[in-house]
Write a protein that holds these residues in place. Structure first.
Motif, PDB file in Angstrom:
ATOM      1  N   THR A 202      -3.089  -7.660  -2.230  1.00 26.85           N
ATOM      2  CA  THR A 202      -2.876  -7.538  -0.790  1.00 26.85           C
ATOM      3  C   THR A 202      -4.143  -7.846  -0.005  1.00 26.85           C
ATOM      4  N   LEU A 210       1.752 -13.517   5.374  1.00 32.25           N
ATOM      5  CA  LEU A 210       2.840 -12.656   4.919  1.00 32.25           C
ATOM      6  C   LEU A 210       4.046 -12.788   5.835  1.00 32.25           C
ATOM      7  N   ILE A 235       4.661  -6.464  -2.281  1.00 35.30           N
ATOM      8  CA  ILE A 235       5.111  -6.919  -0.963  1.00 35.30           C
ATOM      9  C   ILE A 235       5.340  -5.721  -0.039  1.00 35.30           C
TER      10      ILE A 235
END
Length: 249
Positions: A202, A210, A235
Motif C-alpha cells: 500500500t 487506486l 485492497i
C-alpha cells in the motif's frame, strides 16, 4: 418585669420563700441610660410597665450638651479630692478650658475620674492643660467618642463589635522530593510477515492510481486486486488508508 408591674399595679408582693402578701404604698423613682421607647418597639421592655413608670419623665441631656456644668462640677470633684487626700491642688485656666472641650461619653462619672487622675498625677499644686490625658493622646474615652462609627479597632469596641484576631497558621513542613524511577517503555512488537507485506504494497500505491484501478474494475475489490497483483485484503486496507468510499454500481 412582671413582678415589678404587679407591685405598681396592685401595691402588693410576697417575700422570696414566703406566702404572706404584703401591702405597700410607695413612690418609684427610676433612672436609665437606655431609650425605653426603642426597647418597647423592639419587644425588649414591656409596654404596660413603661406606661406605669413613665408618669413624670425627666430627660437629662448628656454632659457634652451641658458645657456650662462642666467647670463647676470639675471644681466640686477637685475640692472633694483635696479634702480626702489633704492636698491643695488647683486647676490652671487652660486646664479648665481643655476639660470643657472634652466630650465625656461617660458623663459625670468620667469627669470625676478625669479630675481625680489629673490631681493625683500632677507634679505640683497646679494642674496645667498639657498635663491632662487628652492632651497627651492617652484618653481612651476621647478615642471611643471620636471613633464610635467603627472605623478603627477602638471604634469597634465602642459600638459593641467583637474583633476577630488574625491567627497565623504555620505552613506544613515540606517533605523532600522522592526520586521516582521511570518505568521502562516497552518496545513495540515486531510486525508479522503478512503485515509487513501489506504495508509495503500500500505504501507503493498512490491514491489516484487506486481510484483509477477501482473505476476500471467497476469498484469490485477482487477484480482490482487482480489488476494490481495484490490480495483483496490489501485492497481493503488501501481503501481504508486513503479514506476512499466504495461506490456501488
Amino acid at each position: 418585669q412582671s413582678k415589678l408591674l404587679r407591685v405598681l399595679q396592685e401595691g402588693e408582693f410576697e417575700r422570696v420563700g414566703g406566702s404572706k402578701t404584703i401591702k405597700v404604698d410607695t413612690r418609684i423613682v427610676a433612672a436609665t441610660n437606655r431609650d425605653l421607647e426603642d426597647a418597647v418597639a423592639r419587644g425588649q421592655f414591656r409596654a404596660d410597665l413603661y406606661f406605669r413608670i413613665c408618669v413624670v419623665p425627666i430627660v437629662l441631656p448628656p454632659l457634652r450638651n451641658r458645657k456650662s456644668d462642666i467647670k463647676p462640677l470639675a471644681q466640686l470633684f477637685l475640692d472633694r479630692f483635696n479634702k480626702q487626700n489633704g492636698t491643695n491642688v488647683k486647676f490652671a485656666a487652660d486646664a479648665f478650658e481643655q476639660i470643657c472641650r472634652c466630650q465625656f461619653p461617660g458623663n459625670v462619672r468620667e469627669l470625676e475620674n478625669c479630675v481625680n487622675r489629673a490631681a493625683a498625677l500632677s507634679d505640683g499644686e497646679v494642674v496645667l492643660g498639657e498635663e491632662l490625658a487628652c492632651r497627651q493622646g492617652a484618653c481612651l474615652s476621647a478615642e471611643l467618642f471620636r471613633l464610635q462609627d467603627g472605623s478603627s479597632p477602638i471604634g469597634g469596641l465602642a459600638i459593641g463589635r467583637m474583633i476577630t484576631p488574625t491567627v497565623r497558621v504555620p505552613a506544613p513542613p515540606v517533605e523532600p522530593p522522592v526520586a521516582v524511577t521511570p518505568e521502562p517503555v516497552p518496545e513495540p512488537e515486531p510486525l508479522a510477515k503478512d503485515e509487513v507485506q501489506l504495508r509495503t504494497k500500500t505504501a507503493q500505491l498512490s491514491r489516484e492510481e487506486l481510484v483509477r484501478v477501482m473505476e476500471s474494475a467497476g469498484w469490485v475489490q477482487a477484480k482490482a486486486a487482480r489488476l494490481l497483483g495484490m490480495t483483496p485484503r490489501q485492497i481493503a486496507y488501501a481503501l481504508q488508508k486513503f479514506e476512499i468510499e466504495v461506490r456501488k454500481i
